[in-house]
Scaffold this motif. Structure first.
Motif, PDB file in Angstrom:
ATOM      1  N   ARG A   1      31.378  41.750  35.962  1.00 16.18           N
ATOM      2  CA  ARG A   1      31.369  42.845  36.674  1.00 16.18           C
ATOM      3  C   ARG A   1      32.661  43.709  35.760  1.00 16.18           C
ATOM      4  O   ARG A   1      33.677  43.397  36.178  1.00 16.18           O
ATOM      5  N   VAL A   2      32.286  44.296  34.848  1.00 15.39           N
ATOM      6  CA  VAL A   2      33.180  44.955  33.853  1.00 15.39           C
ATOM      7  C   VAL A   2      33.679  46.516  34.889  1.00 15.39           C
ATOM      8  O   VAL A   2      32.723  46.980  35.208  1.00 15.39           O
ATOM      9  N   MET A   3      34.854  46.867  34.811  1.00 12.28           N
ATOM     10  CA  MET A   3      35.400  47.852  35.601  1.00 12.28           C
ATOM     11  C   MET A   3      35.831  48.826  34.617  1.00 12.28           C
ATOM     12  O   MET A   3      35.589  48.835  33.488  1.00 12.28           O
ATOM     13  N   SER A   4      35.899  50.350  35.401  1.00  9.70           N
ATOM     14  CA  SER A   4      35.951  51.412  34.547  1.00  9.70           C
ATOM     15  C   SER A   4      37.220  51.330  33.966  1.00  9.70           C
ATOM     16  O   SER A   4      38.446  50.626  34.439  1.00  9.70           O
ATOM     17  N   LEU A   5      37.558  51.827  32.725  1.00  6.56           N
ATOM     18  CA  LEU A   5      38.753  51.588  32.032  1.00  6.56           C
ATOM     19  C   LEU A   5      39.907  52.631  32.663  1.00  6.56           C
ATOM     20  O   LEU A   5      41.013  52.427  32.277  1.00  6.56           O
ATOM     21  N   ARG A   6      39.390  53.606  33.391  1.00  2.20           N
ATOM     22  CA  ARG A   6      40.091  54.546  34.108  1.00  2.20           C
ATOM     23  C   ARG A   6      40.674  54.045  35.544  1.00  2.20           C
ATOM     24  O   ARG A   6      41.602  54.806  36.015  1.00  2.20           O
ATOM     25  N   ASP A   7      39.972  53.210  36.303  1.00  2.27           N
ATOM     26  CA  ASP A   7      40.320  52.778  37.608  1.00  2.27           C
ATOM     27  C   ASP A   7      39.533  51.329  37.926  1.00  2.27           C
ATOM     28  O   ASP A   7      38.395  51.303  37.520  1.00  2.27           O
ATOM     29  N   GLY A   8      40.416  50.437  37.924  1.00  3.61           N
ATOM     30  CA  GLY A   8      39.986  49.244  38.041  1.00  3.61           C
ATOM     31  C   GLY A   8      39.260  48.746  39.305  1.00  3.61           C
ATOM     32  O   GLY A   8      39.029  47.427  39.453  1.00  3.61           O
ATOM     33  N   SER A   9      39.153  49.848  40.160  1.00  8.71           N
ATOM     34  CA  SER A   9      38.407  49.378  41.545  1.00  8.71           C
ATOM     35  C   SER A   9      36.953  50.008  41.453  1.00  8.71           C
ATOM     36  O   SER A   9      36.206  49.824  42.235  1.00  8.71           O
ATOM     37  N   ARG A  10      36.648  50.661  40.388  1.00  9.64           N
ATOM     38  CA  ARG A  10      35.334  51.169  40.197  1.00  9.64           C
ATOM     39  C   ARG A  10      34.583  50.466  38.839  1.00  9.64           C
ATOM     40  O   ARG A  10      35.252  50.381  37.791  1.00  9.64           O
ATOM     41  N   LYS A  11      33.146  50.373  38.967  1.00 10.02           N
ATOM     42  CA  LYS A  11      32.662  49.517  38.102  1.00 10.02           C
ATOM     43  C   LYS A  11      32.319  50.688  36.934  1.00 10.02           C
ATOM     44  O   LYS A  11      32.173  51.679  36.982  1.00 10.02           O
ATOM     45  N   MET A  12      32.222  49.858  35.857  1.00  8.42           N
ATOM     46  CA  MET A  12      31.894  50.608  34.740  1.00  8.42           C
ATOM     47  C   MET A  12      30.568  50.837  34.648  1.00  8.42           C
ATOM     48  O   MET A  12      29.521  50.383  34.883  1.00  8.42           O
ATOM     49  N   SER A  13      30.176  52.366  34.447  1.00  6.79           N
ATOM     50  CA  SER A  13      28.739  52.875  34.712  1.00  6.79           C
ATOM     51  C   SER A  13      28.464  53.885  33.972  1.00  6.79           C
ATOM     52  O   SER A  13      29.195  54.767  33.433  1.00  6.79           O
TER      53      SER A  13
END
Ligand code: AMP
Ligand code: TRP
Length: 344
Positions: free
Chosen positions: A197-209
């Motif tokens: 589950r790689v997360m967004s580089l801007r917000d570690g609580s959101r999934k990279m999508s």
């Protein structure tokens, strides 16, 4: 299928740029499984239609995901690469599964809730029944193993429930046809590696999508070396140094994400990465991560651009793959038709 060769199936939607989450959570594992399994990798264009797609863009995205598969190292001769809509058995089995799955099961799907949001009345009915089509994708080949990222776990559980209910509801008919009692295998999810589950580089609580508006939130497989390095340099972090042990990543989602990405890109565990970088600041870690990411991803991006230009080649791969996929799906679907009691 020879008894010792297990069959792998997985799919990716052609709905936007492929990104690092798709690569580490899915495609990298697809590539590795080719050594030990018979693999079928599908560009799931029918799934894409659950949300409106510009038809011209959809054509381009189908080609691009195919180019992505090939440039990451999927071998379309040894295995099968095709797009879902070319094999009509997916839709045919999905209808039967619409009648096997229960409303209550689909009502629990968190991805539907997330995607439909507050405006559920206006979501397509395809978005709601999408997991039934996903189950059909897998089971129309009697696939036994399904490599996916963490976000697909619940859909895989549903596919298992559908396979079990079908085998059970039609047990007598399956027996009467002289077929194996476990007509559909119960497919196993393969959710492996340090970056499921790689997360967004801007917000570690959101999934990279693919659907996140900010380009800075994800690394696309098409990004060039400078863009990759810039996105890592600007990735959100916290002010502390890296911990020496994994436990120290708890409550630090951005640090956890970057360490997971480093681990997956270098085929190590997070613990090994922390052994090397524990006590170091992000100012030291990030340039190393950028160098690693560029060395792995930039060649993929270049190869993708090269292949994507050759639409004749891509379409030949897809039509050859579709033909071979049909050859597997058609006899299985034929059995299903007899099992449920269709005539003809
Ligand atoms: P999609 O882009 O939704 O079609 O996803 C294709 C595959 O990539 C699925 O196996 C997903 O689970 C996986 N995937 C998508 N986003 C991520 C992410 N941020 N981290 C890990 N895996 C992901
Ligand atoms: N639902 C998956 C996703 O959005 C894509 C998918 C469709 C899939 N059919 C599948 C994945 C079958 C694995 C097996 O990521």
């Amino acid at each position: 299928m020879s008894a010792d060769l297990q069959r792998v199936f997985s799919g990716i939607q052609p709905t936007g740029d492929l990104h690092l989450g798709n690569y580490l959570g899915a495609i990298k594992n697809f590539v590795a499984l080719q050594k030990s399994h018979e693999c079928i990798y599908c560009v799931v264009d029918m799934h894409a239609l659950t949300e409106w797609q510009d038809p011209t863009e959809l054509v381009g995205n189908i080609r691009e995901v195919t180019a992505g598969f090939l440039s990451c190292g999927i071998d379309p001769k040894a295995h099968i690469v095709f797009n879902q809509s070319q094999v009509s058995q997916h839709a045919e089995l999905a209808w039967i599964f619409n009648c096997v799955a229960r409303m209550g099961w689909l009502n629990r799907m968190t991805q539907f809730k997330d995607k439909a949001g507050k405006n559920r009345e206006n979501a397509s009915t395809g978005l709601f029944t999408y997991p039934n089509l996903m189950a059909a994708d897998i089971l129309v080949y009697k696939a036994t193993h399904v490599p996916v990222g963490e976000d697909q776990k619940q859909h895989l559980e549903l596919a298992r429930d559908i396979a079990k209910k079908f085998n059970n509801d039609f047990a007598q008919s399956i027996k009467a046809q002289g077929l194996e009692e476990e007509f559909f295998p119960i497919p196993e999810p393969l959710i492996t590696g340090p970056a499921t589950r790689v997360m967004s580089l801007r917000d570690g609580s959101r999934k990279m999508s693919k659907s996140e508006p900010s380009e800075m939130s994800r690394i696309n497989l098409k990004d060039d070396a400078d863009t990759i390095a810039k996105k890592i340099r600007k990735a959100k972090t916290d002010p502390q140094a890296l911990p020496s042990e994994e436990k120290g990543l708890e409550g630090r989602p951005e640090a956890d994400n970057l360490v997971g990405i480093f681990a997956a890109l270098s085929d190590q565990s997070k613990a090994q990465v922390l052994k090397q970088f524990g006590g170091k600041q992000f100012s030291e870690f990030k340039p190393e991560l950028a160098e690693l990411a560029v060395s792995v991803l930039a060649p993929i991006g270049q190869e993708m651009a090269r292949i994507a230009d050759d639409s004749t080649y891509i379409e030949a791969v897809l039509s050859d793959g579709a033909e071979r996929a049909r050859a597997i799906a058609a006899p299985i679907m034929c059995d299903v038709r007899r099992i449920v009691g269709y005539i003809g």
